[in-house]
Design a protein around this motif. Structure first.
Motif, PDB file in Angstrom:
ATOM      1  N   LEU A 281       0.828  -1.216   0.000  1.00 65.21           N
ATOM      2  CA  LEU A 281       0.000   0.000   0.000  1.00 65.21           C
ATOM      3  C   LEU A 281       0.861   1.264   0.000  1.00 65.21           C
ATOM      4  N   LYS A 282       1.947   1.235   0.755  1.00 67.18           N
ATOM      5  CA  LYS A 282       2.870   2.384   0.761  1.00 67.18           C
ATOM      6  C   LYS A 282       3.418   2.617  -0.642  1.00 67.18           C
ATOM      7  N   SER A 283       3.800   1.541  -1.295  1.00 60.31           N
ATOM      8  CA  SER A 283       4.323   1.639  -2.650  1.00 60.31           C
ATOM      9  C   SER A 283       3.247   2.187  -3.583  1.00 60.31           C
ATOM     10  N   HIS A 284       2.020   1.684  -3.411  1.00 63.60           N
ATOM     11  CA  HIS A 284       0.880   2.115  -4.221  1.00 63.60           C
ATOM     12  C   HIS A 284       0.593   3.611  -4.028  1.00 63.60           C
ATOM     13  N   GLU A 285       0.761   4.097  -2.820  1.00 67.03           N
ATOM     14  CA  GLU A 285       0.502   5.519  -2.531  1.00 67.03           C
ATOM     15  C   GLU A 285       1.689   6.405  -2.907  1.00 67.03           C
ATOM     16  N   GLY A 286       2.793   5.773  -3.315  1.00 66.18           N
ATOM     17  CA  GLY A 286       3.970   6.546  -3.694  1.00 66.18           C
ATOM     18  C   GLY A 286       4.886   6.854  -2.538  1.00 66.18           C
ATOM     19  N   ARG A 287       4.703   6.148  -1.409  1.00 67.68           N
ATOM     20  CA  ARG A 287       5.576   6.386  -0.260  1.00 67.68           C
ATOM     21  C   ARG A 287       6.784   5.466  -0.280  1.00 67.68           C
ATOM     22  N   MET A 288       6.785   4.511  -1.213  1.00 65.25           N
ATOM     23  CA  MET A 288       7.891   3.554  -1.247  1.00 65.25           C
ATOM     24  C   MET A 288       8.104   3.128  -2.693  1.00 65.25           C
ATOM     25  N   VAL A 289       9.300   2.596  -2.956  1.00 65.82           N
ATOM     26  CA  VAL A 289       9.589   2.118  -4.307  1.00 65.82           C
ATOM     27  C   VAL A 289       8.694   0.934  -4.652  1.00 65.82           C
ATOM     28  N   LYS A 290       8.659   0.591  -5.931  1.00 64.92           N
ATOM     29  CA  LYS A 290       7.866  -0.563  -6.363  1.00 64.92           C
ATOM     30  C   LYS A 290       8.391  -1.848  -5.737  1.00 64.92           C
ATOM     31  N   THR A 291       7.488  -2.770  -5.509  1.00 62.69           N
ATOM     32  CA  THR A 291       7.890  -4.056  -4.946  1.00 62.69           C
ATOM     33  C   THR A 291       7.186  -5.194  -5.670  1.00 62.69           C
ATOM     34  N   VAL A 292       7.884  -6.292  -5.789  1.00 61.74           N
ATOM     35  CA  VAL A 292       7.352  -7.487  -6.433  1.00 61.74           C
ATOM     36  C   VAL A 292       6.161  -8.036  -5.648  1.00 61.74           C
ATOM     37  N   LEU A 293       6.064  -7.648  -4.364  1.00 56.39           N
ATOM     38  CA  LEU A 293       4.965  -8.130  -3.533  1.00 56.39           C
ATOM     39  C   LEU A 293       3.610  -7.643  -4.053  1.00 56.39           C
ATOM     40  N   THR A 294       3.612  -6.516  -4.769  1.00 53.60           N
ATOM     41  CA  THR A 294       2.355  -5.973  -5.291  1.00 53.60           C
ATOM     42  C   THR A 294       1.665  -6.955  -6.228  1.00 53.60           C
ATOM     43  N   SER A 295       2.412  -7.482  -7.197  1.00 48.37           N
ATOM     44  CA  SER A 295       1.774  -8.407  -8.141  1.00 48.37           C
ATOM     45  C   SER A 295       1.412  -9.727  -7.459  1.00 48.37           C
ATOM     46  N   ARG A 296       2.238 -10.147  -6.513  1.00 48.11           N
ATOM     47  CA  ARG A 296       1.920 -11.356  -5.750  1.00 48.11           C
ATOM     48  C   ARG A 296       0.597 -11.183  -5.007  1.00 48.11           C
ATOM     49  N   LEU A 297       0.454 -10.009  -4.395  1.00 49.06           N
ATOM     50  CA  LEU A 297      -0.751  -9.736  -3.609  1.00 49.06           C
ATOM     51  C   LEU A 297      -1.995  -9.729  -4.499  1.00 49.06           C
ATOM     52  N   LYS A 298      -1.893  -9.040  -5.643  1.00 41.68           N
ATOM     53  CA  LYS A 298      -3.051  -8.945  -6.541  1.00 41.68           C
ATOM     54  C   LYS A 298      -3.483 -10.329  -7.017  1.00 41.68           C
ATOM     55  N   LYS A 299      -2.514 -11.143  -7.391  1.00 50.25           N
ATOM     56  CA  LYS A 299      -2.835 -12.509  -7.826  1.00 50.25           C
ATOM     57  C   LYS A 299      -3.423 -13.312  -6.686  1.00 50.25           C
ATOM     58  N   SER A 300      -2.776 -13.197  -5.544  1.00 51.40           N
ATOM     59  CA  SER A 300      -3.127 -14.036  -4.402  1.00 51.40           C
ATOM     60  C   SER A 300      -4.580 -13.837  -3.967  1.00 51.40           C
ATOM     61  N   PHE A 301      -5.019 -12.587  -3.918  1.00 55.66           N
ATOM     62  CA  PHE A 301      -6.373 -12.303  -3.446  1.00 55.66           C
ATOM     63  C   PHE A 301      -7.304 -11.892  -4.592  1.00 55.66           C
ATOM     64  N   LYS A 302      -6.861 -12.145  -5.828  1.00 58.19           N
ATOM     65  CA  LYS A 302      -7.657 -11.844  -7.028  1.00 58.19           C
ATOM     66  C   LYS A 302      -8.198 -10.412  -7.018  1.00 58.19           C
ATOM     67  N   LEU A 303      -7.279  -9.453  -6.839  1.00 61.09           N
ATOM     68  CA  LEU A 303      -7.671  -8.042  -6.786  1.00 61.09           C
ATOM     69  C   LEU A 303      -7.499  -7.416  -8.159  1.00 61.09           C
ATOM     70  N   ARG A 304      -8.460  -6.589  -8.561  1.00 62.10           N
ATOM     71  CA  ARG A 304      -8.279  -5.820  -9.791  1.00 62.10           C
ATOM     72  C   ARG A 304      -7.349  -4.636  -9.523  1.00 62.10           C
ATOM     73  N   SER A 305      -7.535  -4.044  -8.328  1.00 65.90           N
ATOM     74  CA  SER A 305      -6.664  -2.925  -7.947  1.00 65.90           C
ATOM     75  C   SER A 305      -6.159  -3.153  -6.520  1.00 65.90           C
ATOM     76  N   VAL A 306      -4.990  -2.599  -6.240  1.00 68.07           N
ATOM     77  CA  VAL A 306      -4.393  -2.767  -4.907  1.00 68.07           C
ATOM     78  C   VAL A 306      -5.321  -2.246  -3.807  1.00 68.07           C
TER      79      VAL A 306
END
Lengths: 306, 306
Positions: free
Chosen positions: A171-196
């Motif tokens: 979420l920090k990365s999504h809000e621009g408070r942190m650099v991009k992380t590979v965890l973002t795509s893992r999370l979206k796949k894992s919980f079938k999210l369209r958006s973070v």
């Protein structure tokens, strides 16, 4: 003379295992059922699952219920005294007086501890699954705990806490408070999210701990964010071990057993936890967990008779 | 010609306020009721409270329901699209088609924002009550948010998060991981605990945010632990403000309004939050919140008609 039996039950939020044994804890038969954690399935359902398993155990060995001398139930979600009393009351209503008199209700952690230290030894159990707790028994049989504060206050070192922190980084990365992380795509796949963003309402209504193994996977592959999160939580578990060790007043040959879904198999996190405990606390001996929790319940049943 | 009206409702977890006004948003009458947050009272009850308030508004001014042109409801717990649709469905069942067509369902945060910035200005709203969120509107009317992740993932800067961290410090102290803190006795009194351990099961089943004002009180008296917790959370809110400011692409004359139960009155925490925002972000002007959220709802209703 008629054969007598004891029953041990290990009840969790996913499944429940029961074993019937002779009075010396030699297992004769084992049966399984669905979840019995009262916080997950309700008290009535929990009591029904437990009673059914006792019946099934008796059927398996062809004995009558009065041949069962003791039943030790290690139940996730039975740590609170109020909850314990409520469940015992329902068990009494459904199973009768003579049944409930045989029942000893313990937590899942307590029976797992017994399986780790079956001979009344002093020792420390480090548990990390969805939740986490560190439990110790002193040489004079006193129990000490650290952690195990639950989801609201934070079970540091647990699957829930690791998942929560990883999602916070996403979420920090999504809000621009942190650099991009590979965890973002893992999370979206894992919980079938369209958006973070969707994880916010998802997390408010569903368990999230299932994301922790993926954080461990990414750490194994070298992701820095994942590695740092695991480091923080491994340190928290080691700190809890150190705090109970101090209270145990034992300086060497401190037996430690790690279990729970995140620690019982070899992975990046379980290795890290063991390594940090070793480094931080001299005199620690980390042993393998050899016996199953349901066997721990049987051992407690045997002790309560003798 | 028959007089026409608009209604604004501010619905929370403790109380609900409704105001009926002329089409220019001049308030004619105001009524109150209990909670209407559907997560707290359920969807049916939430819908009933809202419908009753609309009826009461009409009775107060002696108008028929068809004189009401628009109803804007700002509801805590209506942020999720699914929840929103479910509530609208029940409102339709109970109130009918013609009623629900007039309803605009917004979050409590959105109507409070409108009250803070009634003239479509760009600006930033910093909210900290039980939860927290930072919401901004750009000069070209785009909304940006930071935080507001909910209890599970952690609303940094919120009453819940401050209380949670303070309780964690008390538990650490109790376990011997930290020095003694005055927060321990405050906590025991506050939640009527016989032992500190009891907070673990209490926190698993009850809200804890009510402890935050006591943390603020102890910080005022000089307690270092309390002060450090507040510092961490004030910094988190300031960071959220900075992140939305960057996205707003505005460098000076950035209007900021602080509200929510922890920030709307003068106290150690609200002063700290304002001070850190000022220090961290040059070009910020912190204004007072002058209008009530229910008036913000009326302003949105007026806008939707014109």
């Amino acid at each position: 003379m008629k054969q007598s039996y004891i029953i041990g039950i290990d009840g969790g939020g996913t499944k429940t295992v029961a074993a019937i044994a002779r009075l010396d804890a030699t297992i004769v038969a084992q049966v399984k059922a669905g979840p019995s954690n009262p916080n997950a399935v309700g008290f009535e359902q929990s009591a029904k699952v437990l009673l059914n398993l006792v019946d099934e155990c008796c059927q398996k060995v062809g004995c009558k219920s009065n041949s069962v001398k003791k039943i030790v139930i290690g139940l996730a979600g039975a740590g609170r005294e109020e909850d314990k009393q409520q469940l015992l009351k329902i068990l009494k209503n459904l199973g009768g007086d003579s049944f409930v008199k045989k029942v000893i209700l313990e937590t899942d952690v307590r029976i797992a501890f017994e399986a780790a230290f079956p001979d009344n030894e002093a020792g420390i159990a480090v548990i990390s699954g969805t939740g986490s707790i560190v439990m110790a028994r002193t040489a004079n049989q006193k129990f000490i705990r650290a952690g195990g504060w639950g989801k609201t206050l934070g079970d540091d070192g647990s699957g829930h806490a690791i998942a929560r922190d990883a999602i916070r980084e996403v979420l920090k990365s999504h809000e621009g408070r942190m650099v991009k992380t590979v965890l973002t795509s893992r999370l979206k796949k894992s919980f079938k999210l369209r958006s973070v963003d969707e994880i916010i309402s998802y997390a408010a209504h569903h368990p999230i701990a299932s994301f922790a193994p993926q954080v461990i996977e990414e750490a194994t592959k070298g992701d820095t964010v994942a590695k740092e999160i695991l480091m923080v939580h491994a340190l928290a578990l080691a700190e809890a071990v150190e705090i109970v060790r101090i209270k145990m007043q034992q300086k060497e040959n401190i037996q430690v057993v790690c279990f729970g879904s995140l620690l019982e198999h070899r992975n990046f996190y379980s290795a890290l936890v063991r390594e940090i405990i070793h480094e931080m606390i001299p005199g620690v001996v980390i042993r393998k967990q050899k016996l199953s929790p349901v066997y721990g319940a049987l051992l407690l049943a045997r002790k309560s008779i003798n």
